[in-house]
Each structure stands twice: as C-alpha cells, then as structure tokens.
Design an enzyme around this catalytic site. Structure first.
Site, short mmCIF file in Angstrom:
data_model
loop_
_atom_site.label_atom_id
_atom_site.label_comp_id
_atom_site.label_asym_id
_atom_site.label_seq_id
_atom_site.Cartn_x
_atom_site.Cartn_y
_atom_site.Cartn_z
N ASN A 1 1.94 4.96 -0.77
CA ASN A 1 2.84 4.50 0.30
C ASN A 1 4.28 4.97 0.11
O ASN A 1 4.91 5.50 1.01
CB ASN A 1 2.85 2.97 0.36
CG ASN A 1 1.57 2.45 0.97
OD1 ASN A 1 0.90 3.15 1.71
ND2 ASN A 1 1.22 1.21 0.63
N ARG B 1 -3.16 11.19 -8.57
CA ARG B 1 -4.48 10.99 -9.16
C ARG B 1 -5.61 11.43 -8.22
O ARG B 1 -6.54 12.10 -8.61
CB ARG B 1 -4.61 9.49 -9.44
CG ARG B 1 -5.59 9.09 -10.47
CD ARG B 1 -5.33 7.66 -10.93
NE ARG B 1 -4.53 6.89 -9.97
CZ ARG B 1 -4.91 5.72 -9.45
NH1 ARG B 1 -6.07 5.20 -9.77
NH2 ARG B 1 -4.12 5.06 -8.61
N THR C 1 10.70 4.17 -8.96
CA THR C 1 10.68 2.90 -8.22
C THR C 1 9.77 1.92 -8.95
O THR C 1 9.45 0.87 -8.42
CB THR C 1 10.16 3.12 -6.79
OG1 THR C 1 8.87 3.72 -6.88
CG2 THR C 1 11.09 4.02 -6.00
N THR D 1 18.11 -1.93 -0.48
CA THR D 1 19.24 -2.85 -0.32
C THR D 1 20.06 -2.86 -1.61
O THR D 1 19.50 -3.05 -2.69
CB THR D 1 18.71 -4.27 -0.01
OG1 THR D 1 17.94 -4.22 1.18
CG2 THR D 1 19.86 -5.24 0.16
N GLY E 1 2.28 -3.42 3.38
CA GLY E 1 2.73 -2.61 2.23
C GLY E 1 3.81 -3.29 1.40
O GLY E 1 4.50 -2.64 0.63
N LYS F 1 12.13 -7.77 -12.21
CA LYS F 1 13.38 -7.41 -11.53
C LYS F 1 14.57 -8.14 -12.16
O LYS F 1 15.64 -7.55 -12.34
CB LYS F 1 13.28 -7.74 -10.04
CG LYS F 1 12.32 -6.80 -9.30
CD LYS F 1 12.00 -7.32 -7.92
CE LYS F 1 11.11 -6.36 -7.16
NZ LYS F 1 10.47 -6.97 -5.99
N GLY G 1 8.55 -2.70 0.98
CA GLY G 1 8.11 -1.85 2.07
C GLY G 1 8.36 -0.40 1.71
O GLY G 1 9.32 -0.08 1.02
N1 HSE Z 1 5.75 -6.27 -4.27
C1 HSE Z 1 7.18 -6.19 -4.24
C2 HSE Z 1 7.72 -7.30 -3.37
C3 HSE Z 1 7.57 -4.85 -3.72
O1 HSE Z 1 6.95 -7.93 -2.66
O2 HSE Z 1 8.91 -7.57 -3.41
C4 HSE Z 1 8.96 -4.44 -4.02
O3 HSE Z 1 9.20 -4.37 -5.39
#
Ligand code: HSE
Length: 323
Positions: free
Chosen positions: A13, A41, A116, A149, A198, A216, A303
C-alpha cells in the site's frame, strides 16, 4: 538538475502510494527524483519501473525477476540508487528485522535511507544514528509517527526549545474504532473497515493491543534524547474495552512520555480536552515545551497516501541539504 535514484523496498500500500504521489508531485523538488528499482517479496526485482507499475502491482503477481528474501541485502548493496525507501511491514517479534538489516546495509553501501517502518527505528535507533554519522548518510523516518502530519519534526522549527512531556493519540486504527463504537458500531465491524481503508497494520493486534502507539512513543522519545524502550513500559490497548464504563468522559488510547516514564493506555478525558474530540483516523500530539508552553498538532496518522506524504517530506530534507 541533480538526479536522485530511488530504490523502493516493499511495494504494498505505502510503496504504491509513494510511487503515485512522487509522479504527481515531481515539481515539488529542486531535483530530478526517479524510482530506479523496486524490490518486493511477491512482485520480484523490478528495474526501471514504468508509469503503469502500480496498476500492474495490484494483482500481486510477479513483475520482475523472482527473488529469494535472503538475497535482498546483496541486491541493496549492489544497487546504484542514492536513496533507499524501505516500506516493509512492522515486525515486532523479530525486533524490527529484516528491515534493520536492509537499512544498515543501505547506509554501509553509501545510500541515504527513508523508512516508514517503526520496528528498525524503535529497536535500533542508536545503531542507525551511529551508522549515519560514520558513513555521512541520512536516516529519515517521518512516516513512522503520524504519517505525513508533522510530529517530532516540528521540533526542527523550534531551535532551543526543550520538551518536558508529550501526550497524544498516535494510532489511527484504534481511534477510528473508538469513534465508531461511540456511534454504536461493534468493535469487529469498525476494525474491518479500518483494515479495508489501509489504516491497520498487516497484523492488526499491533494496533489493538497498543504496540503500534508504544513504538511511536518510543521513537518520539528517542528523537528527544530520552531512552524509553518497550521493556519497562506500560502498554495497554483497547481489545476488551467497554466504552460505557467511562461514563460522561470520553475514552481515547493515549500515549504519554516524559524523560522518566512512558506508557500507552486507554484514558478517560474530560469533554473540555481537545484530545477528546480528535476522531476518526486522526492523530494528535500535544508537546509541552519550555519556550512556548503546550503546542498541538492534529492530522491524519494512517493511510497509504498520508504516509507517502511523509516520504516526500524526508526526500525534500535530503535533497535540500545538498547531498
Ligand atoms: N496502523 C497504524 C495506525 C498505521 O493505525 O495508526 C500508521 O502507523
């Protein structure tokens, strides 16, 4: 115009959204940025991908030479790309591997890296920064926290400010689920929609059980020079949450850290708190500083396209430094 060749690792994605966004926003850079290679992959090793590669990739079929996952480091080493963009899935059980190996191989072979993927940054921050210094290559990871962001990178705009604490909503999937639950939808149905759009990780338990938000919080902490890690951190998610138990208050999955403590857990917020009104897949980060007091950023945190924006931000950072 300076030319940058980009090697993409992981063409799901986020990789596909980045490819599309880059071709739409080429003029945003004072350089000619081209994707010269893709390693995936399932889709194989694609050299000089054409403009239709995203449509072709949707089917998941092989589009280039079939690869064995073990040969990826060698392919990275041999690549003549200037920048490696790493978009593979988060793997917490293996502490960010194999992504850490991909990134360290890229730096050692003279490439800047953009990722990312939270795993390698949260679990191997010191090693990556050391490699970055030693090889004079940049390691950029904006997309790991709040997608495109601004989050920890707002501090680049605040020279001299020191941070006392931060707290926020750092997971879009659980925020989306809680928002829908307040509207009467079931947990499972809301999760299904978050997956469809996503937002969720490939393994959604990483979202639901708080691990994604915890990584995070660790990444922001490391940027701030705090040494939090998953060991010793309280991490609770929303798997069995009963929103009615919080009465008049609004429950959100909150990540908090100061230099001494870091945690992720559902917290009941007063209705007067701005964070209580950050809904859908939005994220929010409140940063307490000595020079400005509290500042707050709100925006999408999940996303594919939203994350691809972060990659553009990192690309611009590398290009603008004249590397
Ligand atoms: N799965 C994560 C979320 C995606 O829902 O925030 C972004 O890191």
């Amino acid at each position: 115009m300076r030319r940058y060749r980009v090697l993409i690792i992981g063409f799901g994605n986020v990789g596909q959204a980045f490819f599309r966004l880059l071709s739409m926003k080429k003029d945003a850079f004072n350089a000619d940025v081209q994707v010269s290679e893709i390693i995936d992959r399932r889709r194989g090793h694609i050299i000089n991908p054409g403009p239709n590669v995203v449509d072709e990739a949707r089917s998941g079929r092989l589009l280039g030479r079939r690869i064995d996952i073990d040969e990826v480091p060698q392919l990275i080493e041999e690549s003549d790309a200037d920048i490696v963009c790493e978009f593979t899935d988060l793997n917490i059980r293996d502490r960010g591997e194999p992504a850490f190996t991909y990134l360290s191989t890229a730096i050692r072979s003279g490439k800047h890296v953009i990722t990312t993927n939270k795993g390698p940054i949260a679990f191997h921050y010191d090693e990556l920064m050391e490699l970055s210094r030693r090889y004079n290559r940049l390691v950029r990871f904006k997309g790991t926290v709040m997608a495109g962001t601004p989050s920890f990178n707002v501090l680049e705009l605040l020279p001299g400010a020191s941070v006392n604490y931060f707290m926020g909503i750092l997971n879009g999937t659980t925020n989306f689920i809680l928002t829908r639950m307040y509207e009467g939808m079931s947990f499972n149905e809301a999760l299904r929609i978050a997956q469809e759009r996503g937002y969720a990780e490939a393994d959604p338990s990483l979202d639901i059980d708080g691990w994604d938000a915890a990584l995070k919080a660790i990444i922001i902490s490391r940027v701030l020079g705090w040494r939090h890690s998953l060991e010793g951190m309280e991490v609770r998610g929303i798997r069995d949450i009963d929103i009615r138990a919080f009465g008049d208050k609004i429950v959100k999955l909150i990540a908090f850290a100061n230099k001494d403590v870091a945690y992720v857990k559902p917290m009941a917020l007063d209705r007067g708190d701005v964070l209580a009104h950050v809904n859908e897949n939005l994220n929010a980060l409140r940063i307490g500083t000595d020079t400005l007091g509290d500042i707050m950023v709100i925006g999408p945190g999940a996303g594919p396209m939203e994350t691809a924006q972060a990659v553009l931000t990192d690309l611009a950072y590398i290009i603008n430094r004249g590397y």
